[in-house]
Design a protein around this motif. Structure first.
Motif, PDB file in Angstrom:
ATOM      1  N   THR A 129     -12.468   5.783  -3.314  1.00 26.01           N
ATOM      2  CA  THR A 129     -12.525   6.055  -1.877  1.00 26.01           C
ATOM      3  C   THR A 129     -13.708   5.355  -1.207  1.00 26.01           C
ATOM      4  N   ASP A 130     -14.232   4.332  -1.853  1.00 25.62           N
ATOM      5  CA  ASP A 130     -15.414   3.614  -1.351  1.00 25.62           C
ATOM      6  C   ASP A 130     -15.252   3.094   0.078  1.00 25.62           C
ATOM      7  N   LEU A 131     -14.031   2.742   0.462  1.00 27.96           N
ATOM      8  CA  LEU A 131     -13.811   2.071   1.742  1.00 27.96           C
ATOM      9  C   LEU A 131     -13.607   3.030   2.914  1.00 27.96           C
ATOM     10  N   LEU A 132     -13.567   4.341   2.637  1.00 30.35           N
ATOM     11  CA  LEU A 132     -13.311   5.326   3.681  1.00 30.35           C
ATOM     12  C   LEU A 132     -14.421   6.364   3.751  1.00 30.35           C
ATOM     13  N   ALA A 138       0.871  -1.171   0.000  1.00 27.91           N
ATOM     14  CA  ALA A 138       0.000   0.000   0.000  1.00 27.91           C
ATOM     15  C   ALA A 138       0.908   1.222   0.000  1.00 27.91           C
ATOM     16  N   VAL A 139       0.645   2.145  -0.900  1.00 30.20           N
ATOM     17  CA  VAL A 139       1.490   3.318  -1.088  1.00 30.20           C
ATOM     18  C   VAL A 139       0.752   4.557  -0.584  1.00 30.20           C
ATOM     19  N   PRO A 140       1.436   5.413   0.195  1.00 36.73           N
ATOM     20  CA  PRO A 140       0.773   6.623   0.672  1.00 36.73           C
ATOM     21  C   PRO A 140       0.548   7.614  -0.474  1.00 36.73           C
ATOM     22  N   HIS A 141      -0.651   8.154  -0.524  1.00 39.70           N
ATOM     23  CA  HIS A 141      -1.042   9.174  -1.499  1.00 39.70           C
ATOM     24  C   HIS A 141      -1.662  10.339  -0.756  1.00 39.70           C
ATOM     25  N   THR A 142      -1.504  11.529  -1.306  1.00 39.33           N
ATOM     26  CA  THR A 142      -2.156  12.713  -0.770  1.00 39.33           C
ATOM     27  C   THR A 142      -3.339  13.056  -1.658  1.00 39.33           C
ATOM     28  N   ILE A 143      -4.503  13.227  -1.051  1.00 37.22           N
ATOM     29  CA  ILE A 143      -5.700  13.586  -1.804  1.00 37.22           C
ATOM     30  C   ILE A 143      -5.547  15.015  -2.297  1.00 37.22           C
ATOM     31  N   LYS A 144      -5.661  15.211  -3.606  1.00 32.66           N
ATOM     32  CA  LYS A 144      -5.546  16.536  -4.208  1.00 32.66           C
ATOM     33  C   LYS A 144      -6.906  17.136  -4.533  1.00 32.66           C
ATOM     34  N   GLU A 145      -7.850  16.285  -4.957  1.00 31.71           N
ATOM     35  CA  GLU A 145      -9.153  16.785  -5.398  1.00 31.71           C
ATOM     36  C   GLU A 145     -10.178  15.660  -5.303  1.00 31.71           C
ATOM     37  N   ILE A 146     -11.377  16.003  -4.878  1.00 34.14           N
ATOM     38  CA  ILE A 146     -12.489  15.060  -4.897  1.00 34.14           C
ATOM     39  C   ILE A 146     -13.152  15.181  -6.267  1.00 34.14           C
ATOM     40  N   LEU A 147     -13.247  14.072  -6.986  1.00 36.67           N
ATOM     41  CA  LEU A 147     -13.765  14.082  -8.355  1.00 36.67           C
ATOM     42  C   LEU A 147     -15.251  13.784  -8.436  1.00 36.67           C
ATOM     43  N   GLY A 148     -15.776  13.146  -7.445  1.00 45.36           N
ATOM     44  CA  GLY A 148     -17.181  12.762  -7.449  1.00 45.36           C
ATOM     45  C   GLY A 148     -17.390  11.696  -6.410  1.00 45.36           C
ATOM     46  N   LEU A 177      -8.658  12.466  -6.980  1.00 46.86           N
ATOM     47  CA  LEU A 177      -7.364  12.584  -7.613  1.00 46.86           C
ATOM     48  C   LEU A 177      -6.352  12.649  -6.477  1.00 46.86           C
ATOM     49  N   ALA A 178      -5.333  11.791  -6.546  1.00 46.41           N
ATOM     50  CA  ALA A 178      -4.347  11.723  -5.474  1.00 46.41           C
ATOM     51  C   ALA A 178      -2.946  11.670  -6.069  1.00 46.41           C
ATOM     52  N   SER A 179      -1.972  12.064  -5.266  1.00 49.53           N
ATOM     53  CA  SER A 179      -0.587  12.028  -5.737  1.00 49.53           C
ATOM     54  C   SER A 179       0.277  11.201  -4.801  1.00 49.53           C
ATOM     55  N   ALA A 180       1.205  10.492  -5.427  1.00 52.23           N
ATOM     56  CA  ALA A 180       2.253   9.766  -4.715  1.00 52.23           C
ATOM     57  C   ALA A 180       3.554  10.243  -5.335  1.00 52.23           C
ATOM     58  N   GLY A 181       4.250  11.117  -4.633  1.00 50.62           N
ATOM     59  CA  GLY A 181       5.421  11.740  -5.232  1.00 50.62           C
ATOM     60  C   GLY A 181       4.964  12.623  -6.379  1.00 50.62           C
ATOM     61  N   ALA A 182       5.581  12.446  -7.542  1.00 49.45           N
ATOM     62  CA  ALA A 182       5.236  13.254  -8.714  1.00 49.45           C
ATOM     63  C   ALA A 182       4.110  12.643  -9.540  1.00 49.45           C
ATOM     64  N   VAL A 183       3.633  11.473  -9.151  1.00 50.56           N
ATOM     65  CA  VAL A 183       2.613  10.754  -9.919  1.00 50.56           C
ATOM     66  C   VAL A 183       1.220  11.070  -9.380  1.00 50.56           C
ATOM     67  N   ARG A 184       0.339  11.510 -10.282  1.00 53.99           N
ATOM     68  CA  ARG A 184      -1.068  11.743  -9.913  1.00 53.99           C
ATOM     69  C   ARG A 184      -1.919  10.666 -10.555  1.00 53.99           C
ATOM     70  N   GLY A 244      -5.963  17.067   0.956  1.00 60.30           N
ATOM     71  CA  GLY A 244      -4.944  17.230   1.988  1.00 60.30           C
ATOM     72  C   GLY A 244      -4.757  15.988   2.837  1.00 60.30           C
ATOM     73  N   ASP A 245      -5.764  15.109   2.878  1.00 60.89           N
ATOM     74  CA  ASP A 245      -5.631  13.864   3.633  1.00 60.89           C
ATOM     75  C   ASP A 245      -4.595  12.959   2.971  1.00 60.89           C
ATOM     76  N   THR A 246      -3.912  12.183   3.794  1.00 61.42           N
ATOM     77  CA  THR A 246      -3.012  11.150   3.292  1.00 61.42           C
ATOM     78  C   THR A 246      -3.684   9.803   3.526  1.00 61.42           C
ATOM     79  N   VAL A 247      -3.721   9.002   2.472  1.00 60.05           N
ATOM     80  CA  VAL A 247      -4.351   7.686   2.542  1.00 60.05           C
ATOM     81  C   VAL A 247      -3.391   6.644   2.004  1.00 60.05           C
TER      82      VAL A 247
END
Length: 79
Positions: free
Chosen positions: A31-34, A4-14, A19-26, A40-43
């Motif tokens: 998010t069904d399970l949360l 499981a890789v940490p991602h930062t939530i950038k935008e809620i799409l629906g 949309l989330a980023s892990a390093g430079a990758v978006r 700004g959240d990290t998941v």
């Protein structure tokens, strides 16, 4: 082995999408399970699904460890 890789939530799409980023990758993730995921959240993400929301303390520690791994792999630092 599962990873499981940490991602930062950038935008809620629906509904149940973000949309989330892990390093430079978006990437778009599910998010069904949360509950109550906001920008700004990290998941932790596994197979495209956010499976756990991290506390701010755990988030900073895990981001630091991943930054070290990226540096060892020769990847640029980016959040």
């Amino acid at each position: 082995m599962c990873l499981a890789v940490p991602h930062t939530i950038k935008e809620i799409l629906g509904e149940n999408r973000a949309l989330a980023s892990a390093g430079a990758v978006r990437t778009e993730i599910r998010t069904d399970l949360l509950d109550d995921v906001v920008p700004g959240d990290t998941v932790l993400v596994h197979a495209g699904f956010a499976i756990e929301k991290l506390s701010p303390e755990d988030s900073e520690e895990l981001k630091s460890l991943w930054d070290e791994l990226r540096a060892l792999a020769g990847e640029p630092y980016a959040h």
